[in-house]
Design a protein around this motif. Structure first.
Motif, PDB file in Angstrom:
ATOM      1  N   HIS A  16       7.876  -8.887   2.441  1.00  0.00           N
ATOM      2  CA  HIS A  16       7.027 -10.066   2.259  1.00  0.00           C
ATOM      3  C   HIS A  16       7.848 -11.208   1.677  1.00  0.00           C
ATOM      4  O   HIS A  16       8.968 -11.009   1.186  1.00  0.00           O
ATOM      5  CB  HIS A  16       5.808  -9.723   1.396  1.00  0.00           C
TER       6      HIS A  16
ATOM      7  N   ASP B 168       9.278  -4.782  -2.741  1.00  0.00           N
ATOM      8  CA  ASP B 168       9.231  -4.583  -4.199  1.00  0.00           C
ATOM      9  C   ASP B 168       9.947  -3.270  -4.536  1.00  0.00           C
ATOM     10  O   ASP B 168       9.644  -2.228  -3.948  1.00  0.00           O
ATOM     11  CB  ASP B 168       7.772  -4.540  -4.687  1.00  0.00           C
TER      12      ASP B 168
ATOM     13  N   HIS C 214      11.558  -9.915   0.774  1.00  0.00           N
ATOM     14  CA  HIS C 214      11.979  -8.765  -0.031  1.00  0.00           C
ATOM     15  C   HIS C 214      10.972  -7.622   0.098  1.00  0.00           C
ATOM     16  O   HIS C 214       9.865  -7.813   0.610  1.00  0.00           O
ATOM     17  CB  HIS C 214      12.119  -9.150  -1.514  1.00  0.00           C
TER      18      HIS C 214
END
Ligand code: AKG
Ligand code: FE2
Length: 285
Positions: free
Chosen positions: A217, A163, A161
């Motif tokens: 990440h 953030d 994903h």
């Protein structure tokens, strides 16, 4: 001055001003919360009401809506931190030191993140303090706890994903697991004692008029050890406007994103893992 070590997942920063002892105390209070605080006490934080001050959940807050139906190998405890006096009273009282330790920890991490944001202002042509108001007003502490996993080939601690917020300071325990994507490969982001991994959120893509991308990440599960991480997220308020920095727009680099509010962005984001999908409605064609 902070000493930075560049990694594609963001940057691990040491000498950041948050005392090492406070970081150790915060980590140990949160490990105790997951491993020693009685389940009957913690049950009060398990709720489907997403507007509650503190929420304890398994996997992913919004997985029921998630198109891929992804489940993560993790437990997560999340709560608001700012302004401290509005929220601290709602935090756990077991472990007994929770409020005494996490209060100053969240204040110090916020100070550090605002310093990083001011440094980013310089590079983006924004006046210092640009992010200090509504852009960073919401502060969340999101604590991930991964228990040992019998078969890490079947699951992930946290799926790939970006953030969705403005900026994240991630504090890892000494068990590795975080990975970042570089040139199509996953690379481990090794824990460095008393370092924070700074992860610029998706909001920086439109603010930089497409110059920055938020690092992708994920977290791999571990067969033997518990892993705990403390993520401090600064998030714009719902009505705060994200727009490209005027200093970066000119004839050869025209404006690529329309202004939008965080509320509009989050309504469309709903846990999408692709930053470009979440930003698509705001792209100027
Ligand atoms: O636990 C980690 O190392 C990363 C957690 C993370 O990426 C997140 O909470 O957004
Ligand atoms: Fe993340």
């Amino acid at each position: 001055m902070t000493k930075t070590r560049g990694t594609p997942a963001g940057t691990s920063v040491v000498n950041h001003g948050v005392p090492g002892k406070l970081m150790d105390d915060a980590m140990s209070v949160l490990i105790d919360f997951f491993t020693k605080t009685p389940a009957e006490y913690k049950a009060q934080f398990i709720t489907d009401a997403r507007d509650k001050s503190c929420v304890l959940y398994t996997s992913n807050l919004i997985y029921d809506d998630h198109e891929e139906g992804i489940r993560y190998w993790r437990d997560c405890f999340i709560h608001h931190c700012y302004p401290l006096e509005d929220h601290i009273k709602n935090w756990p009282e077991d472990p007994p030191k929770y409020q005494e330790v996490i209060g100053p920890y969240s204040v110090e991490v916020r100070k550090f993140l605002l310093t990083i944001l001011d440094l980013l202002c310089e590079g983006l042509g924004l006046e210092p303090g640009y992010f200090a108001g509504d852009h960073s007003k919401t502060q969340l502490l999101s604590v991930n706890h991964h228990i040992p996993c019998p078969d890490p080939s079947l699951t992930l601690g946290h799926a790939e994903h970006s953030d969705p917020n403005l900026i994240t300071a991630l504090h890892q325990c000494d068990v590795p697991g975080l990975q970042t994507r570089k040139d199509g490969q996953w690379i481990g982001v090794q824990p460095i004692p008393h370092a924070f991994v700074i992860i610029p959120g998706v909001q920086f893509k439109p603010i930089s008029n497409g110059m920055f991308s938020s690092p992708r990440h994920r977290v791999v599960a571990n067969t033997k050890k518990h892993r705990t991480t403390l993520g401090s997220f600064l998030v714009p308020t719902d009505d705060s406007i994200t727009e490209p920095s005027k200093a970066l727009i000119n004839e050869s680099n025209p404006q690529r994103y329309k202004p939008f509010t965080m509320g509009e962005f989050i309504a469309g984001w709903r846990g999408r893992l692709e930053e470009d999908v979440g930003l698509q409605p705001f792209v100027i064609e």
